[in-house]
Design a protein around this motif. Structure first.
Motif, PDB file in Angstrom:
ATOM      1  N   HIS A  69       0.806  -1.221   0.000  1.00 43.48           N
ATOM      2  CA  HIS A  69       0.000   0.000   0.000  1.00 43.48           C
ATOM      3  C   HIS A  69       0.840   1.272   0.000  1.00 43.48           C
ATOM      4  O   HIS A  69       0.312   2.367  -0.178  1.00 43.48           O
ATOM      5  CB  HIS A  69      -1.004  -0.006   1.158  1.00 43.48           C
ATOM      6  CG  HIS A  69      -0.433   0.349   2.488  1.00 43.48           C
ATOM      7  ND1 HIS A  69       0.017  -0.581   3.391  1.00 43.48           N
ATOM      8  CD2 HIS A  69      -0.254   1.555   3.073  1.00 43.48           C
ATOM      9  CE1 HIS A  69       0.446   0.021   4.481  1.00 43.48           C
ATOM     10  NE2 HIS A  69       0.286   1.329   4.315  1.00 43.48           N
ATOM     11  N   CYS A  70       2.158   1.133   0.167  1.00 44.39           N
ATOM     12  CA  CYS A  70       3.034   2.302   0.043  1.00 44.39           C
ATOM     13  C   CYS A  70       3.143   2.763  -1.409  1.00 44.39           C
ATOM     14  O   CYS A  70       3.256   3.965  -1.673  1.00 44.39           O
ATOM     15  CB  CYS A  70       4.428   1.965   0.573  1.00 44.39           C
ATOM     16  SG  CYS A  70       4.490   1.808   2.369  1.00 44.39           S
ATOM     17  N   MET A  71       3.139   1.811  -2.333  1.00 48.06           N
ATOM     18  CA  MET A  71       3.279   2.146  -3.758  1.00 48.06           C
ATOM     19  C   MET A  71       2.361   1.267  -4.603  1.00 48.06           C
ATOM     20  O   MET A  71       2.827   0.497  -5.442  1.00 48.06           O
ATOM     21  CB  MET A  71       4.731   1.965  -4.196  1.00 48.06           C
ATOM     22  CG  MET A  71       5.702   2.939  -3.569  1.00 48.06           C
ATOM     23  SD  MET A  71       7.424   2.630  -4.060  1.00 48.06           S
ATOM     24  CE  MET A  71       7.773   1.199  -3.040  1.00 48.06           C
ATOM     25  N   PRO A  72       1.054   1.358  -4.400  1.00 46.01           N
ATOM     26  CA  PRO A  72       0.136   0.469  -5.118  1.00 46.01           C
ATOM     27  C   PRO A  72       0.120   0.700  -6.628  1.00 46.01           C
ATOM     28  O   PRO A  72      -0.240  -0.193  -7.391  1.00 46.01           O
ATOM     29  CB  PRO A  72      -1.227   0.786  -4.495  1.00 46.01           C
ATOM     30  CG  PRO A  72      -1.095   2.194  -4.007  1.00 46.01           C
ATOM     31  CD  PRO A  72       0.325   2.304  -3.534  1.00 46.01           C
ATOM     32  N   ASN A  73       0.531   1.901  -7.061  1.00 45.95           N
ATOM     33  CA  ASN A  73       0.476   2.242  -8.487  1.00 45.95           C
ATOM     34  C   ASN A  73       1.849   2.413  -9.115  1.00 45.95           C
ATOM     35  O   ASN A  73       1.987   3.037 -10.162  1.00 45.95           O
ATOM     36  CB  ASN A  73      -0.341   3.525  -8.671  1.00 45.95           C
ATOM     37  CG  ASN A  73      -1.758   3.382  -8.151  1.00 45.95           C
ATOM     38  OD1 ASN A  73      -2.436   2.405  -8.449  1.00 45.95           O
ATOM     39  ND2 ASN A  73      -2.190   4.343  -7.342  1.00 45.95           N
ATOM     40  N   GLY A  74       2.878   1.862  -8.459  1.00 46.36           N
ATOM     41  CA  GLY A  74       4.219   1.925  -9.022  1.00 46.36           C
ATOM     42  C   GLY A  74       5.108   2.943  -8.333  1.00 46.36           C
ATOM     43  O   GLY A  74       4.653   3.734  -7.499  1.00 46.36           O
TER      44      GLY A  74
END
Length: 278
Positions: A69-74
């Motif tokens: 969830h820190c970088m769900p979109n890259g």
């Protein structure tokens, strides 16, 4: 016609989602500089500067473990800083990396944060030093901490629910809470799965901390939960406010993901599993 109450619902839900996005340290103390050389600061571009967003921890030569969830979109321009104690001060120990690869667990669920584990491959191997070293993580067959066992976590996350952030790494010792309690409807209910453990520490009176509950908070997500020096969990999610008795920090159980970790990193399965000392 839309009522005033209905107009306020959307913004309110959006605000709650932002508040619960990640986790940090409530209570605790400043860590001794570079005493946790595996700690990583994942930083996001903000104007001409980089701002700490999430934690992570070094597990191998070119690999950092964190939360999906820190970088769900890259990565989106984020960098990984190793060897830091102060986020703002220049330190010769710091090493900064681009993210070469981001591997988010394919089973991650945004609804309840199940399978909240991710692996970052750095753009190059780090230079090992007293300030930058990997930590051993628990594998399948290892011993996870039992209820009421002391575990520890660290990070640069919020000191309170007003999002006051420390400049220097903080650490805290908390206690594992019985899973059946965390699965109760007045705690996390069906959100809590068998891939999670929860922990915090309630101060007894007289309490030497300004907070009655010591906990993780906003900004510590992705950091490690350690049991006898071995990483057994990843700081994942908790309540909408930090330090609540019935909303302790939730941590992803690392030993449930050995096969995925080995496959992602291209490792051969280990013959024996590291065990946390009892």
């Amino acid at each position: 016609m839309v009522s005033g109450k209905e107009v306020l619902v959307g913004p309110a839900l959006f605000l709650l989602a932002l508040i619960s996005y990640s986790e940090g340290i409530i209570g605790g103390r400043e860590a001794a500089p570079h005493s946790r050389p595996y700690m990583a600061s994942i930083q996001v571009p903000e104007g001409d500067e980089m701002k700490h967003e999430c934690g992570g921890f070094v597990i191998a030569d070119q690999w950092v473990m964190t939360a999906v969830h820190c970088m769900p979109n890259g990565p989106n321009g984020r960098k990984v800083v190793l060897g830091a104690h102060s986020l703002s001060e220049p330190e010769e120990t710091k090493q900064t990396f681009d993210i070469l690869e981001l591997h988010n667990h394919p089973g991650f669920s945004i609804e309840n944060y199940n399978n909240d584990i991710a692996l970052i491959k750095l753009d190059r191997p780090f230079i090992a030093s007293e300030a930058v070293k990997p930590v051993v993580f628990l594998r399948t067959g290892g011993t996870n901490p039992d209820t009421d066992e002391d575990v520890e976590t660290a990070g640069w996350g919020s000191l309170d629910n007003l999002e006051s952030r420390p400049d220097k790494l903080k650490e805290v010792v908390v206690k594992v809470i019985r899973s059946t309690r965390c699965a109760r409807s007045d705690y996390f209910g069906m959100k809590f799965t068998n891939n999670m453990m929860c922990a915090h520490k309630q101060c007894s009176d007289p309490c030497d901390q300004p907070h009655k509950v010591e906990d993780s908070c906003d900004g510590d997500s992705g950091g490690p939960l350690l049991y006898n020096g071995i990483a057994v969990g990843i700081t994942s999610n908790g309540g909408k406010k930090c330090g609540q008795v019935k909303k302790p920090g939730i941590y992803t159980i690392i030993s449930h993901y050995t096969e995925w970790i080995d496959s992602t990193m291209g490792l051969q399965p280990a013959a024996t599993a590291p065990r946390a000392a009892e």
